[in-house]
Scaffold this active site. Structure first.
Site, PDB file in Angstrom:
ATOM      1  N   ASP A  56     -10.580  -4.568   9.772  1.00  0.00           N
ATOM      2  CA  ASP A  56     -10.785  -3.538   8.990  1.00  0.00           C
ATOM      3  C   ASP A  56      -9.823  -2.561   9.272  1.00  0.00           C
ATOM      4  O   ASP A  56      -9.757  -2.208  10.415  1.00  0.00           O
ATOM      5  CB  ASP A  56     -12.408  -2.874   9.256  1.00  0.00           C
ATOM      6  CG  ASP A  56     -12.608  -2.004   8.331  1.00  0.00           C
ATOM      7  OD1 ASP A  56     -12.991  -2.066   7.237  1.00  0.00           O
ATOM      8  OD2 ASP A  56     -12.162  -0.609   8.867  1.00  0.00           O
ATOM      9  N   ILE A  57      -9.231  -2.103   8.430  1.00  0.00           N
ATOM     10  CA  ILE A  57      -8.000  -0.679   8.364  1.00  0.00           C
ATOM     11  C   ILE A  57      -8.884   0.126   8.867  1.00  0.00           C
ATOM     12  O   ILE A  57      -9.698   0.870   8.083  1.00  0.00           O
ATOM     13  CB  ILE A  57      -7.278  -0.657   7.263  1.00  0.00           C
ATOM     14  CG1 ILE A  57      -6.427  -2.068   6.748  1.00  0.00           C
ATOM     15  CG2 ILE A  57      -6.256   0.321   7.579  1.00  0.00           C
ATOM     16  CD1 ILE A  57      -5.791  -1.828   5.679  1.00  0.00           C
ATOM     17  N   ASN A  64      -6.595   7.080   1.938  1.00  0.00           N
ATOM     18  CA  ASN A  64      -6.642   6.946   0.560  1.00  0.00           C
ATOM     19  C   ASN A  64      -6.867   8.673  -0.102  1.00  0.00           C
ATOM     20  O   ASN A  64      -6.270   9.025  -1.039  1.00  0.00           O
ATOM     21  CB  ASN A  64      -7.825   6.240  -0.013  1.00  0.00           C
ATOM     22  CG  ASN A  64      -7.412   4.984  -0.484  1.00  0.00           C
ATOM     23  OD1 ASN A  64      -6.193   4.714  -0.541  1.00  0.00           O
ATOM     24  ND2 ASN A  64      -8.350   3.922  -0.527  1.00  0.00           N
ATOM     25  N   GLU A  99     -10.797  -2.719   2.286  1.00  0.00           N
ATOM     26  CA  GLU A  99      -9.892  -2.815   3.342  1.00  0.00           C
ATOM     27  C   GLU A  99     -10.102  -3.719   4.596  1.00  0.00           C
ATOM     28  O   GLU A  99      -9.583  -3.736   5.661  1.00  0.00           O
ATOM     29  CB  GLU A  99      -9.846  -1.367   4.027  1.00  0.00           C
ATOM     30  CG  GLU A  99     -10.937  -0.793   4.851  1.00  0.00           C
ATOM     31  CD  GLU A  99     -11.933  -0.111   3.735  1.00  0.00           C
ATOM     32  OE1 GLU A  99     -12.909   0.526   4.786  1.00  0.00           O
ATOM     33  OE2 GLU A  99     -12.048  -0.355   2.764  1.00  0.00           O
TER      34      GLU A  99
END
Length: 208
Positions: A56-57, A64, A99
Site C-alpha cells: 500500500d502506498i 492526491n 493504491e
C-alpha cells in the site's frame, strides 16, 4: 490463413485487456481473484510454499489532495514499474485496488518473500519521483505471509492474514515490511545491470 492469424491475435489482445489493469499494465483484481486459488491448489498438490505480498502506498490520499489525481496516477505507474523490476518472471504482480498492489510468489517461502518485499520497499523509497523538478519521496507499507501445503485456510482467509500484516506495518509507522516472523532481512540491495537500465529508462520517461 492470414485471417485466422489475425483473429487469434485479436482474441489474445482481448484476453490481455480483460486481465490487465489499464493504468498500470499489471494484472487486474479479476485476474488476481482467479489465479490465487489456482496457485494455492498447486501449492497443496506439489507441497511447495506460496507467498503473497500486499503493498500500500503510504499517505496516498494526501498525495492526491496535494498534487492532484493526474500526478497520483503517475505515481501509481511509477510504483508499478518498480514492482516489475523487483520480481521474477514467474511471479504475478497485480493492482489490488486503488493504491494497493498484490504480488503472488509461487514456490517461495517466507524468508525469501520477506527479502523480496524489503528489496521492493527499498527500491520505492530510494527511487526518484519528480514534480515540477522537485523530488517527492514515495514510500510504501508491505504485508507478507506464506501459504503452506498443509494449511487449511481459504483464499479469503489467506488474503486477510496478509492484509493484517500490512496493517501492522502501517500501525508501526509505515514504510515497513511486516510478516509472521521477526527476523533480520538479509537483502542484497545492489541493483543489477538490468534493473539499472530499467530504472534509468523509467526516470528518463518521468522527466520528459
Amino acid at each position: 490463413m492470414n485471417e485466422l492469424l489475425s483473429l487469434r491475435n485479436e482474441v489474445d489482445e482481448l484476453r490481455h485487456q480483460v486481465q490487465t489493469d489499464a493504468l498500470t499494465g499489471l494484472y487486474n483484481f479479476r485476474f488476481f481473484s482467479n489465479i490465487l486459488p489456482l496457485e494455492m491448489e498447486r501449492s497443496r498438490r506439489s507441497s511447495v510454499p506460496l507467498s503473497l505480498i500486499i503493498l500500500d502506498i503510504d499517505h496516498f490520499k494526501q498525495f492526491n489532495d496535494t498534487w492532484g489525481h493526474e500526478l497520483g496516477n503517475q505515481a501509481l505507474q511509477h510504483v508499478s514499474q518498480l514492482i516489475k523490476v523487483a520480481i521474477r518472471k514467474l511471479d504475478f504482480a497485480c493492482r489490488f485496488g486503488g493504491e494497493e498492489f498484490a504480488v503472488i510468489l509461487p514456490g517461495t517461502e517466507i524468508h525469501q518473500a520477506l527479502n523480496v518485499a524489503e528489496r521492493l520497499r527499498l527500491l520505492i523509497v530510494n527511487s526518484e519521483f519528480k514534480i515540477n523538478k522537485k523530488d517527492v519521496q514515495i514510500t510504501a507499507s508491505l504485508g507478507v505471509d506464506e501459504f503452506k501445503s498443509t494449511d487449511d485456510y481459504t483464499v479469503q482467509e489467506f488474503i486477510e492474514r496478509v492484509d493484517s500484516r500490512l496493517y501492522q506495518a502501517k500501525a508501526a509507522g509505515r514504510n515497513l515490511v511486516k510478516g509472521p516472523i521477526d527476523t533480520p532481512l538479509v537483502t542484497d540491495t545492489n541493483v543489477t545491470a538490468d534493473e539499472k537500465d530499467a530504472l534509468f529508462d523509467l526516470f528518463n520517461d518521468a522527466d520528459d
